[in-house]
Design a protein around this motif. Sequence first.
Motif, PDB file in Angstrom:
ATOM      1  N   TYR A 181     -24.357  52.960  30.192  1.00 18.26           N
ATOM      2  CA  TYR A 181     -24.187  52.475  31.567  1.00 18.26           C
ATOM      3  C   TYR A 181     -25.170  51.339  31.871  1.00 18.26           C
ATOM      4  N   SER A 187     -24.251  47.530  32.915  1.00 15.46           N
ATOM      5  CA  SER A 187     -24.795  46.969  34.154  1.00 15.46           C
ATOM      6  C   SER A 187     -25.536  45.665  33.886  1.00 15.46           C
ATOM      7  N   SER A 243     -23.031  42.867  32.799  1.00 14.85           N
ATOM      8  CA  SER A 243     -22.257  42.336  33.921  1.00 14.85           C
ATOM      9  C   SER A 243     -23.123  41.452  34.811  1.00 14.85           C
ATOM     10  N   SER A 244     -24.425  41.811  34.929  1.00  7.90           N
ATOM     11  CA  SER A 244     -25.340  41.003  35.736  1.00  7.90           C
ATOM     12  C   SER A 244     -25.500  39.601  35.161  1.00  7.90           C
ATOM     13  N   SER A 295     -18.735  42.152  40.323  1.00  3.38           N
ATOM     14  CA  SER A 295     -19.541  42.839  39.311  1.00  3.38           C
ATOM     15  C   SER A 295     -18.741  43.901  38.561  1.00  3.38           C
ATOM     16  N   SER A 319     -18.206  44.130  34.542  1.00  2.00           N
ATOM     17  CA  SER A 319     -18.557  45.337  33.783  1.00  2.00           C
ATOM     18  C   SER A 319     -17.412  45.760  32.879  1.00  2.00           C
ATOM     19  N   ASN A 377     -32.754  43.586  37.996  1.00  2.00           N
ATOM     20  CA  ASN A 377     -31.749  43.419  36.957  1.00  2.00           C
ATOM     21  C   ASN A 377     -31.994  42.156  36.153  1.00  2.00           C
ATOM     22  N   ALA A 418     -20.233  52.163  35.918  1.00  2.00           N
ATOM     23  CA  ALA A 418     -20.717  50.779  35.967  1.00  2.00           C
ATOM     24  C   ALA A 418     -19.908  49.945  36.960  1.00  2.00           C
ATOM     25  N   PRO A 459     -22.849  48.738  39.960  1.00  3.96           N
ATOM     26  CA  PRO A 459     -23.132  47.721  38.945  1.00  3.96           C
ATOM     27  C   PRO A 459     -24.601  47.298  38.818  1.00  3.96           C
ATOM     28  N   ASN A 460     -25.482  47.720  39.726  1.00  2.17           N
ATOM     29  CA  ASN A 460     -26.861  47.223  39.711  1.00  2.17           C
ATOM     30  C   ASN A 460     -27.879  48.322  39.432  1.00  2.17           C
ATOM     31  N   GLY A 461     -27.589  49.150  38.449  1.00  7.02           N
ATOM     32  CA  GLY A 461     -28.495  50.265  38.179  1.00  7.02           C
ATOM     33  C   GLY A 461     -29.281  50.136  36.901  1.00  7.02           C
ATOM     34  N   PHE A 462     -29.490  48.929  36.410  1.00 10.76           N
ATOM     35  CA  PHE A 462     -30.118  48.722  35.098  1.00 10.76           C
ATOM     36  C   PHE A 462     -31.510  49.352  35.010  1.00 10.76           C
TER      37      PHE A 462
END
Length: 428
Positions: free
Chosen positions: A117, A121, A124-125, A141, A145, A278, A351, A355-358
């Motif tokens: 995941y 993320s 995709s960023s 995003s 992903s 990210n 994801a 999408p912004n959980g890196f």
Amino acid sequence: MTIATEQVQSPEDSEAEPSKKGQGTILGASVIAAGTAVGAGMFSLPVANSGVWFSVCLVLMIVVGYIMHSASMYIMEVTLHFPKGSNYDSLAKGTIGNFGRLINGLSVAFLCYVLTYAYISGGSSIITYSLSIFGDIHMPSGLASLIFAVVLLSIVLCGTKVVDRVTTILIGGMLITFLMSLSALIGNSSTANLFPDISLADRTPYAFYTISFLVASFGLQITVPTVTNYLGKDAKRTGKALVYAILLAGAFYFLWMFAVFGNLSRDLFPEIIAEGGNIGSIIGALGESGIGTNISVALQIFGNMAVATSFLGVSLSLYDYIADLFKFDTSVWVGKLQTCSIAFVPTIILAILFPNGFITAIGYAGVVLVIFSLLTPIIMVRICRQRNPGLFQVSGGTTRQAMVFGFGIVVFIITAFELTGNLPIFGH
């Protein structure tokens, strides 16, 4: 560091030893293992180490790197006691019983899912940032992903050798684009940024938070059963591959930290952290630090390749683990689709929705990594040595084992403080 590479076998064991024909290469195994770690470390480390900054980070990185390498060697040793193709589920089942198998299996699966995941993320960023800067295209995003995951998973489905070839090419591309970027970034760096006037007392409280991210950054242990099998269960060749992998990852980290901390001041990181930390935020901040457009483009390419190599390594390990757990026949397409459905559909959905959980995901990865990469391997290796004392053994005796196990306990305690909100975190 000293690594024992001599393997003693009984007659019946030598008959079962696979031949050299069809084995993978040490270089290929090294880049699969190193590539798995590098994507996470390259972009999470500047944010995670912004509190301790450059000099303290290097000391911690050397210590953690050696301990994590030792853990990798113990996992390799355990793998040698099992039939070719065995992964974490088989290793745990054959040593620490059903309860231990459950705990170990949940930690392995959770780590693989979390990292898969995280890399989707991160990928995709970079895609969305690159398109918005250079093409004035604003892709959602979630769509980025999905595209990132589908393209790379098609490579995983082709097998370990294809991942080996693609990862080797990506590592080569990373080296080229990284060196291009590095020349400009180092030339633009300043001593004042690298060694600011910050007291040790101001840095020390943040060292504990840094350690869990360093554990994740050197977390190539997830690939060890895969690369051990890939190299024909050859202890000497696998040992070399693991040394090269940890050194390669460490070299990338050192140069990357030098470049980032040399160009960005510590005061900028609270804002980067507030944006989620990210990958696109880091590259964007470097792009605004005064480097040229060509270097900024090279950073975009490098970022995509770095995350892709990590995604390929982790997703291949997750694929092998799920196949081993459910005994799917991945030599046929039905088995491949069954494995992919369980392994990757949940992470792709997650994801797309978040999408912004890196950075958050990498932090949680360090939690479960402690269980199966630092704690259970020591228990498993001691059991294996009692059963088959004549097989390969990692050097260092009980002292090295105690160091790895003790470090795991320390990291577990640190993580507990972090999860309960009792750990100082820079920028929060």
